[in-house]
Design an enzyme around this catalytic site. Structure first.
Site, PDB file in Angstrom:
ATOM      1  CD  GLN A 264      -3.418   1.265   2.169  1.00  0.00           C
ATOM      2  OE1 GLN A 264      -2.666   1.337   2.886  1.00  0.00           O
ATOM      3  NE2 GLN A 264      -4.075   0.761   1.833  1.00  0.00           N
ATOM      4  CD  GLU A 285      -7.837   7.148   4.207  1.00  0.00           C
ATOM      5  OE1 GLU A 285      -9.274   6.508   4.002  1.00  0.00           O
ATOM      6  OE2 GLU A 285      -6.525   6.587   3.887  1.00  0.00           O
ATOM      7  N   PRO A 336      -9.951   5.627  -2.351  1.00  0.00           N
ATOM      8  CG  PRO A 336     -11.194   2.912  -2.709  1.00  0.00           C
ATOM      9  CD  PRO A 336     -11.003   4.429  -2.986  1.00  0.00           C
ATOM     10  NE  ARG A 337      -4.752   4.333   3.970  1.00  0.00           N
ATOM     11  CZ  ARG A 337      -4.621   3.985   4.383  1.00  0.00           C
ATOM     12  NH1 ARG A 337      -4.278   3.317   5.086  1.00  0.00           N
ATOM     13  NH2 ARG A 337      -4.974   4.802   6.421  1.00  0.00           N
ATOM     14  CG  ASP A 338      -5.920   1.202  -4.736  1.00  0.00           C
ATOM     15  OD1 ASP A 338      -6.462   1.813  -3.362  1.00  0.00           O
ATOM     16  OD2 ASP A 338      -6.232   0.569  -5.787  1.00  0.00           O
TER      17      ASP A 338
END
Length: 669
Positions: A264, A285, A336-338
């Protein structure tokens, strides 16, 4: 090697309950006869050791830090997820389960993820009972906020230091068991090998990091809860001591290592500022709840900012590209993070980056809109229905300070810029690893008696973890899964008796550890450990990082092999074995990283698709989104160790079967 996930039959929402009802038990009077070793004392390890000690087992807990409170879990900032639906916005166990499966790009086990969602609510109750000071609203009720990849508010938090408060809660439970004599704590000890007798995990070899003494410790079961392997990249948000060695040692003894290429990259970290940097800093985040991410629309503005000729506050609103809001209107800045990380990379690759570093990589996280919006809300709530601009800004900054004050303070100390006045600079960085030791439904590895919990295992997040789910998994494993599954295993060990450390297997493992230590100390090379670690990290980031391709991965495999050969020939480790020797500790860890790094590249090379954090440039759609291949790659890749030459590792596949959820392309637009 045979992979048996041991997923129980039956309806998804009843699997765990029915399974628990039929697990074997150990009677209270028999538990003191059984020994358990727990390696790692972060959230997963501390909660497991405390719970197993409370049950009456003899527990030995090991950490390489000077106190369990220094485990890297303490660095988690934003929060912990749980399906409580306190905000009445439609949340449920099923929705948490679905969001986690979807967030992981349909590369996680249904049964494990649903169990995680089921026990999530219990975690909050447990932590509140321990006194964890979760944030509360004006009426005293537990507060929630949103995190990426979801459309509900399910994240519980304690300002920007949730990990610290949760770890203190677990540590208090652990300390109680230490005080009662049920847990024996070994601080400043590092596990250097697993001992197997007749195929079962029966103990570990550990090094006392203060005296250098090599110690033998036996047990009827071993729990590995040693965290992730992000430091294979050298620069990451992980603590500098974080390493893969405990997990890698059991891999070398027969435990399969699963999905190593799933890494990640966190989108909100302070950008790299120089070649001598040794650590990166995360910005939670949770800040994406209030901050808007942007870059200039014009390249000349970005160039002027990098040259110091223009300030971000001088860029007009119409000249700002809020690219996440533009590309993903349904989720906006909370994708989302990706997804957020790749979008930032794309903008910087196109020349719109704003940071004046070697690569011009950086984007803005801007709170000016939130300051104004919240300032108006607060003024109105105070009865001021016509506040001045100055009053709005003052009240808005105060609201932000109450919500994120410690994060803003940390940012200002590191960058010498005031984020209340000017936007934060952020850029993606390595943060978490979804891969890890392969485990079955019981969290047991392919070695009987060796269990793996938390980030050290692969089990719950697929190809991408949603924010605030790491703390949830660590505590779920330690408090609510391992106490059942470890007891089920130990029920057959009651008559085994004490495990002797005089067994030849212990002697052999100890000799191997000492030989390895002596080899490094007598190597007489010319280069430091960090020299090789940085070279490894450079290859990993550039060729096994946010974007990968076939040529780069093949080059990485060859280059890492070359670095490893040079490492063993030319590394210099000063000092002696019988003293505190941080360079020796690093050498032993980097030796494992070099093998792991090659395996990560091999895993990424064989997975001819893009999913979650694994992005192959050859497999993307017309809009640059991930292109999965569910027909050929809906499996967990589990690697079997076949010697120091990692290219000889053998791939085993655990097919992923989705019975209760419909697989679809991820869409956050």
């Amino acid at each position: 090697m045979k992979l048996d996930s041991k997923i129980p039959e039956g309806p998804l929402n009843q699997k765990w309950t029915d399974y628990k009802d039929h697990l074997k038990l150990v009677a209270p009077n028999n538990r003191p006869k059984l020994d358990i070793i727990v390696v790692g004392t972060g959230l997963a390890g501390a909660s497991a050791a405390a719970s197993l000690g409370e049950m009456g087992y003899n527990v030995k807990a090991f950490c390489f830090q000077d106190s369990p409170r220094r485990a890297h879990s303490i660095a988690a900032q934003g929060g912990i997820n749980a399906a409580k639906n306190y905000q009445n916005d439609g949340d449920s166990i099923y929705r948490l389960f679905y969001d986690t499966i979807k967030g992981g790009d349909y590369r996680a086990r249904e049964a494990n993820v649903h169990r995680l969602a089921e026990v999530s609510g219990n975690i909050i109750d447990q932590c509140v009972a321990q006194g964890v000071p979760f944030a509360r609203d004006y009426g005293g009720m537990l507060d929630n906020r949103s995190f990426g990849g979801v459309q509900v508010q399910r994240t519980f938090y304690a300002a920007g230091q949730t990990g610290q408060q949760l770890l203190l809660g677990a540590y208090s439970a652990l300390s109680r068991q230490i005080g009662l004599g049920r847990v024996k704590m070994y601080n400043r000890h590092e596990m250097l090998d697993l001992v197997k007798i007749d195929g079962k995990a029966r103990g570990i070899i550990a090094r006392n990091l203060i005296t250098g003494e090599i110690e033998r410790h036996s047990a009827h079961a071993v729990v590995i809860a040693s965290g992730g392997y992000g430091n294979v990249y050298f620069l990451s948000t992980n603590a500098m001591g974080s390493n893969v060695s405990a997990g890698w040692k059991i891999h070398k003894k027969g435990a399969a290592f699963a999905n190593p290429c799933y890494v990640q990259i966190h989108p909100t970290c302070i950008p790299v500022h120089g070649t001598n940097q040794s650590k990166l800093t995360l910005m939670s985040e949770s800040l994406r709840n209030s901050g808007r991410i942007w870059v200039p629309k014009k390249k000349e503005d970005a160039e002027a900012i990098r040259a110091g000729k223009l300030k971000p506050t001088q860029i007009a609103e119409e000249d700002r590209d809020y690219y996440l809001e533009r590309r993903y209107p349904a989720f906006g800045n909370l994708v989302p993070r990706d997804v957020a990380s790749r979008a930032a990379k794309e903008r910087c690759d196109e020349g719109f980056g704003i940071e004046a570093n070697d690569t011009n990589e950086g984007v803005y996280l801007d709170f000016s809109s939130e300051i104004k919006n919240k300032g108006k809300e607060v003024a109105y709530a105070q009865g001021n229905h016509n506040p001045s601009e100055e009053e709005i800004i003052t009240l808005g900054k105060k609201w932000i300070e109450e919500k994120y004050g410690n994060l803003f303070e940390m940012y200002e100390k590191i960058t010498d810029e005031n984020p209340y006045e000017t936007p934060m600079k952020i850029y993606p960085a390595v943060h978490y690893t979804m891969g890890g030791v392969w485990v079955d439904y019981n969290l047991q590895s392919t070695i009987p008696g060796c269990f793996v919990a938390g980030e050290a295992n692969f089990s719950d997040h697929g190809a991408n973890r949603l924010g605030a789910s790491a703390l949830m998994q660590g505590l779920a494993d330690g408090y609510f899964v391992l106490p059942y599954t470890v007891s089920n295993y130990l029920a057959d060990e009651i008559r085994t008796g004490k495990i002797s450390t005089d067994a030849p297997e212990f002697a052999e493992a100890e000799k191997n550890v000492k030989d390895s230590i002596n080899m490094f100390l007598n190597n007489n090379g010319t280069k430091s450990v960090d020299y090789f670690h940085k070279r490894l990290g450079h290859v990993m980031w550039n060729k096994v990082g946010m974007a990968r391709n076939e040529q780069g991965l093949k080059e990485a495999i060859a280059e890492i092999g070359q670095i490893r050969d040079e490492f063993y020939k030319d590394v210099y480790v000063p000092g002696n074995a019988d003293e505190l020797n941080p360079e020796l500790e690093k050498a032993l860890r980097v030796a494992d990283f070099l093998e792991l790094g090659q395996l990560m590249a091999m895993d990424a090379l064989q997975r001819n698709e893009s999913c979650g954090g694994h992005f192959r440039e050859e497999y993307q759609d017309a809009e640059g989104e991930t292109l999965r291949d569910d027909e050929n790659f809906s499996f967990v890749s589990a690697w079997e160790y076949k010697g120091q030459d990692t290219t000889k590792a053998e791939l085993h596949k655990e097919e992923l079967k989705y019975e209760f959820i419909k697989i679809a392309a991820r869409n956050y637009k």
